[in-house]
Design a protein around this motif. Structure first.
Motif, PDB file in Angstrom:
ATOM      1  N   GLU A 137      55.484  32.890  11.299  1.00 11.38           N
ATOM      2  CA  GLU A 137      55.435  31.679  11.832  1.00 11.38           C
ATOM      3  C   GLU A 137      55.995  31.526  13.227  1.00 11.38           C
ATOM      4  N   SER A 138      55.894  32.505  13.694  1.00  9.49           N
ATOM      5  CA  SER A 138      56.574  32.833  15.365  1.00  9.49           C
ATOM      6  C   SER A 138      55.564  33.032  15.746  1.00  9.49           C
ATOM      7  N   GLU A 139      54.209  34.031  15.728  1.00  6.17           N
ATOM      8  CA  GLU A 139      53.484  34.440  15.997  1.00  6.17           C
ATOM      9  C   GLU A 139      51.739  32.963  16.581  1.00  6.17           C
ATOM     10  N   THR A 140      52.556  32.163  15.175  1.00  5.59           N
ATOM     11  CA  THR A 140      51.330  31.195  14.856  1.00  5.59           C
ATOM     12  C   THR A 140      51.459  29.526  16.056  1.00  5.59           C
ATOM     13  N   GLY A 141      53.673  29.757  15.425  1.00  4.91           N
ATOM     14  CA  GLY A 141      53.698  28.409  16.355  1.00  4.91           C
ATOM     15  C   GLY A 141      53.587  27.193  14.976  1.00  4.91           C
ATOM     16  N   THR A 142      53.794  27.653  13.525  1.00  9.19           N
ATOM     17  CA  THR A 142      53.810  26.703  12.663  1.00  9.19           C
ATOM     18  C   THR A 142      54.792  27.148  11.513  1.00  9.19           C
ATOM     19  N   SER A 143      54.886  26.504  11.289  1.00  5.90           N
ATOM     20  CA  SER A 143      55.875  26.428  10.184  1.00  5.90           C
ATOM     21  C   SER A 143      55.232  25.703   8.659  1.00  5.90           C
ATOM     22  N   LEU A 144      55.206  27.136   7.828  1.00  7.61           N
ATOM     23  CA  LEU A 144      54.859  27.243   6.272  1.00  7.61           C
ATOM     24  C   LEU A 144      55.882  26.854   5.557  1.00  7.61           C
ATOM     25  N   PRO A 145      55.398  26.567   3.927  1.00  8.69           N
ATOM     26  CA  PRO A 145      56.268  26.367   3.321  1.00  8.69           C
ATOM     27  C   PRO A 145      56.731  27.372   3.046  1.00  8.69           C
ATOM     28  N   THR A 146      55.928  28.638   1.645  1.00  2.00           N
ATOM     29  CA  THR A 146      55.903  29.587   1.697  1.00  2.00           C
ATOM     30  C   THR A 146      55.327  30.967   1.486  1.00  2.00           C
ATOM     31  N   THR A 147      55.814  31.620   1.221  1.00  3.53           N
ATOM     32  CA  THR A 147      54.885  32.887   1.538  1.00  3.53           C
ATOM     33  C   THR A 147      53.506  32.929   1.449  1.00  3.53           C
ATOM     34  N   ILE A 148      52.900  32.571   0.289  1.00  2.56           N
ATOM     35  CA  ILE A 148      51.325  32.774  -0.218  1.00  2.56           C
ATOM     36  C   ILE A 148      51.054  31.979   1.053  1.00  2.56           C
ATOM     37  N   ASP A 149      51.473  30.029   1.116  1.00  3.13           N
ATOM     38  CA  ASP A 149      50.596  29.762   2.642  1.00  3.13           C
ATOM     39  C   ASP A 149      50.789  30.259   3.957  1.00  3.13           C
ATOM     40  N   ALA A 150      51.375  31.572   4.415  1.00  4.95           N
ATOM     41  CA  ALA A 150      51.103  32.809   5.203  1.00  4.95           C
ATOM     42  C   ALA A 150      50.182  33.695   4.594  1.00  4.95           C
ATOM     43  N   LEU A 151      50.254  34.263   3.858  1.00  3.19           N
ATOM     44  CA  LEU A 151      49.376  35.131   3.535  1.00  3.19           C
ATOM     45  C   LEU A 151      48.404  34.362   3.418  1.00  3.19           C
ATOM     46  N   GLN A 152      47.814  33.461   3.312  1.00  3.29           N
ATOM     47  CA  GLN A 152      46.521  32.426   3.294  1.00  3.29           C
ATOM     48  C   GLN A 152      46.126  32.926   4.563  1.00  3.29           C
ATOM     49  N   LEU A 153      47.216  32.128   5.463  1.00  5.33           N
ATOM     50  CA  LEU A 153      46.669  32.540   7.388  1.00  5.33           C
ATOM     51  C   LEU A 153      46.625  33.890   7.441  1.00  5.33           C
ATOM     52  N   TYR A 154      47.448  34.879   7.439  1.00  5.91           N
ATOM     53  CA  TYR A 154      46.776  35.793   7.709  1.00  5.91           C
ATOM     54  C   TYR A 154      45.610  36.402   7.027  1.00  5.91           C
ATOM     55  N   ILE A 155      44.740  35.990   6.227  1.00  8.70           N
ATOM     56  CA  ILE A 155      44.200  36.473   5.083  1.00  8.70           C
ATOM     57  C   ILE A 155      42.563  35.874   6.173  1.00  8.70           C
ATOM     58  N   ASP A 156      43.060  34.456   6.709  1.00  8.84           N
ATOM     59  CA  ASP A 156      41.940  33.331   7.624  1.00  8.84           C
ATOM     60  C   ASP A 156      41.696  34.248   8.137  1.00  8.84           C
ATOM     61  N   ALA A 157      42.848  34.274   9.176  1.00  3.74           N
ATOM     62  CA  ALA A 157      42.654  34.777  10.324  1.00  3.74           C
ATOM     63  C   ALA A 157      41.900  36.677  10.369  1.00  3.74           C
ATOM     64  N   HIS A 158      42.211  36.900   9.793  1.00  7.67           N
ATOM     65  CA  HIS A 158      41.563  38.280   9.242  1.00  7.67           C
ATOM     66  C   HIS A 158      39.783  37.651   8.972  1.00  7.67           C
ATOM     67  N   ILE A 159      39.745  37.355   8.579  1.00  6.96           N
ATOM     68  CA  ILE A 159      38.648  37.064   8.189  1.00  6.96           C
ATOM     69  C   ILE A 159      37.602  36.865   9.469  1.00  6.96           C
ATOM     70  N   LYS A 160      38.481  35.684  10.185  1.00  7.93           N
ATOM     71  CA  LYS A 160      37.810  35.159  11.130  1.00  7.93           C
ATOM     72  C   LYS A 160      37.549  36.403  12.399  1.00  7.93           C
ATOM     73  N   SER A 161      38.152  37.381  12.091  1.00  2.88           N
ATOM     74  CA  SER A 161      37.917  38.706  13.453  1.00  2.88           C
ATOM     75  C   SER A 161      39.397  38.176  14.475  1.00  2.88           C
ATOM     76  N   SER A 162      39.896  37.253  14.170  1.00 10.81           N
ATOM     77  CA  SER A 162      41.666  37.041  15.239  1.00 10.81           C
ATOM     78  C   SER A 162      42.544  37.131  14.467  1.00 10.81           C
ATOM     79  N   PRO A 163      42.845  38.339  14.722  1.00 10.00           N
ATOM     80  CA  PRO A 163      44.044  38.867  13.287  1.00 10.00           C
ATOM     81  C   PRO A 163      45.620  39.039  13.798  1.00 10.00           C
ATOM     82  N   ILE A 164      46.012  38.670  13.218  1.00  6.27           N
ATOM     83  CA  ILE A 164      47.762  37.960  13.362  1.00  6.27           C
ATOM     84  C   ILE A 164      48.475  39.092  13.069  1.00  6.27           C
ATOM     85  N   ASN A 165      49.512  39.631  13.780  1.00  4.35           N
ATOM     86  CA  ASN A 165      50.440  40.767  13.431  1.00  4.35           C
ATOM     87  C   ASN A 165      51.442  40.415  12.220  1.00  4.35           C
TER      88      ASN A 165
END
Length: 582
Positions: free
Chosen positions: A185-213
């Motif tokens: 949330e801190s890295e992306t400035g996004t409020s996420l409702p669940t851990t699964i949402d956070a994981l999906q955001l992390y996976i999507d960033a990985h797929i787009k080759s723009s990884p999130i710490n």
């Protein structure tokens, strides 16, 4: 006759399908959203599911994602499936077709093969029955044993992964030690409702080759640059490090040279030796630092509560003959965003009179919610600590839902993070689902024969971590439940109440017990030891003054002490702030 035979065969197959579904562990995760069928009648529900699977609004499951499974089949070019759940239970899991995006069946089977465990049933069925005991993780984003230990799932009679899917994700719990929702949330400035949402955001960033710490201690660029095989594996860094990297001794950050995420030189120095720790200690470090990162992560809604007296944490403070520091201590606690309730044990040095004078200050008086003397009958020659603890329990009972701090008049509780008050820190701890906090005593000592000035924190810059055994347990802050808490059973060192959930990090508590040689002589020999005697004999309390004490014990060589700084909480002394179960 042929038509009748076909009809019977169809009915038998339908019955077989319903029985397979009804008997499966995975079907127990389904909720039928319409009334009229007893949830205990699993076979009837299964038959209903066979007829209505195409109406996903009627069914909810935290484990079987119908649309995800359909996409799996489409990718494998499998057509003509009558019922998708039945297909998964009968064929899909054997073909490594996962029921949702988090479960990795091929990985589960690989772990089992390494441990010489035979998989003869559907994966979730196996995991629920015995897999979790053998530390088989159903997901590469999930560290089974770590999650099981940290969240005490055995005590809740639920398996770790089921706990995560049912409630852990909604509570934003980390599925593995190196993944932090608050940091995402801190890295992306996004409020996420669940851990699964956070994981999906992390996976999507990985797929787009723009990884999130994924964690404050995890540098994606560093990990993938130093270990190019991670990129070649097509796994995310979290998946790789959770199940391979940590066991191979790989590092997640170049802590000895990369200071970008650290707030001070001292902060960075703490992590120089991180790659020398064992993998188990490293998991602990990630875990505890995740909670520290959660406190650091600003939540705008909390700042309002800090200025609202109805929500301000209340420090209930006992005092006796602290005229030399009471004003400075109270001002420091107010600076930390706390209100105070003062119990004077019939001081004879003017402490009570100073307290009364502070009430005349219109600003300070808004923070002083109560003053009283104990016992109400007047001064006593005996120190009744049990009675004062009971009085604190009674006062706290009036403030249900509010943070309470059990504190003395020579103590200041602070946040481990710079620029965050104690009050704000407690609110953020509450926001993370905890209602009780342990303290770490920082014992400040005189280093010369002089008398302290008006500002006690300026006068005493040097401290030590006391070896006093009783200081090991200082669980003295809590959200007041309905009814009375118990302070007396542990002599005030540990509050007890139903459903207490202790935050994994301790808050620093600055302690100024001896402030000069003259003060030490008076406190120990005149004001404490004679008055302590009765409770010492009856309850075994107040034994910290049993050893021989002389003037030289009141002054410390500063070369043996630590020089206090706020950055030192998370740098040099972070390991002292870890709360571990008794």
């Amino acid at each position: 006759m042929k038509y009748l035979s076909s009809k019977i065969d169809l009915l038998l197959r339908s019955e077989e399908c319903a029985q397979l579904i009804a008997s499966s562990k995975i079907f127990s995760t389904f909720v039928y959203t319409k009334d009229g069928i007893d949830a205990g009648d699993r076979l009837t529900l299964a038959k209903k599911y066979l007829k209505t699977e195409s109406k996903p609004s009627l069914w909810k499951s935290h484990l079987f994602d119908l649309e995800f499974y359909k996409s799996n089949l489409k990718r494998k070019k499998i057509r003509g499936v009558g019922n998708y759940l039945y297909h998964y239970l009968k064929f899909g899991w054997k073909m490594n077709l996962s029921p949702n995006k988090l479960i990795h069946i091929d990985f589960y089977k690989k772990q089992a093969s390494i441990k010489h465990i035979n998989i003869d049933c559907e994966i979730f069925e196996h995991y629920e029955t015995s897999g979790y005991i053998n530390n088989l993780s159903p997901s590469m984003f999930f560290d089974n044993d770590w999650y099981r230990k940290v969240n005490k799932t055995d005590k809740q009679n639920i398996t770790p992964f089921a706990h995560f899917l049912l409630s852990g994700s909604n509570l934003k719990l980390s599925p593995t030690f190196c993944f932090s929702v608050s940091h995402i949330e801190s890295e992306t400035g996004t409020s996420l409702p669940t851990t699964i949402d956070a994981l999906q955001l992390y996976i999507d960033a990985h797929i787009k080759s723009s990884p999130i710490n994924p964690h404050i201690l995890f540098d994606e660029f560093f990990y993938r640059t130093v270990y190019p095989d991670v990129t070649q594996s097509k796994m995310t860094s979290v998946e790789h490090f959770t199940h391979y990297g940590i066991w191979e001794g790989r590092r997640t950050n170049n802590f000895s040279s990369n200071k970008a995420d650290l707030t001070s030189k001292a902060d960075s120095e703490f992590f120089v030796n991180i790659d020398k720790t064992s993998r188990f200690e490293l998991k602990d470090l990630f875990f505890y630092y995740n909670h520290l990162d959660g406190i650091r992560n600003f939540r705008s809604d909390l700042s309002v509560r800090d200025h609202n007296s109805r929500h301000r944490p209340l420090a209930i403070i006992t005092t006796f003959n602290d005229a030399d520091c009471i004003r400075s201590i109270l001002l420091a606690n107010i600076r930390e965003g706390l209100s105070v309730w003062l119990i004077d044990n019939w001081s004879t040095d003017g402490t009570w009179e100073i307290i009364q004078s502070l009430l005349q200050d219109s600003h300070l008086s808004t923070y002083i919610e109560g003053t009283e003397r104990y016992p109400t009958t007047g001064a006593s020659q005996h120190y009744d600590w049990s009675g004062m603890l009971g009085r604190k329990e009674k006062i706290a009972e009036n403030f249900v839902g509010r943070w309470i701090l059990h504190q003395d008049s020579d103590e200041i509780t602070v946040s481990p993070v710079a620029n965050i008050t104690c009050a704000e820190c407690l609110f953020r701890i509450e926001d993370r689902g905890f209602n009780t906090v342990n303290m770490r005593m920082f014992d400040f000592r005189p280093v010369d024969s002089g008398e302290p000035g008006d500002d006690i924190e300026v006068s005493f810059p040097y401290f030590e971590f006391s070896k006093n055994v009783s200081y090991g347990l200082q669980i003295k802050a809590w959200i007041q439940p309905t009814g009375q808490v118990d302070l007396k059973s542990h002599g005030g060192h540990r509050v007890e109440f139903k459903d207490s959930n202790v935050f994994p990090l301790r808050l620093p508590r600055k302690h100024y017990s001896i402030r000069s040689v003259a003060h030490g002589r008076r406190k120990v020999f005149a004001e404490r030891k004679p008055r302590f005697e009765r409770e010492r004999l009856e309850k075994g309390w107040h034994t910290h003054y049993d050893q021989e004490i002389s003037d030289k014990d009141f002054i410390k060589d500063k070369s043996t002490l630590y020089n206090y700084s706020i950055s030192g909480h998370t740098a040099n002394w972070f390991d002292m702030l870890l709360h571990k179960d008794d």
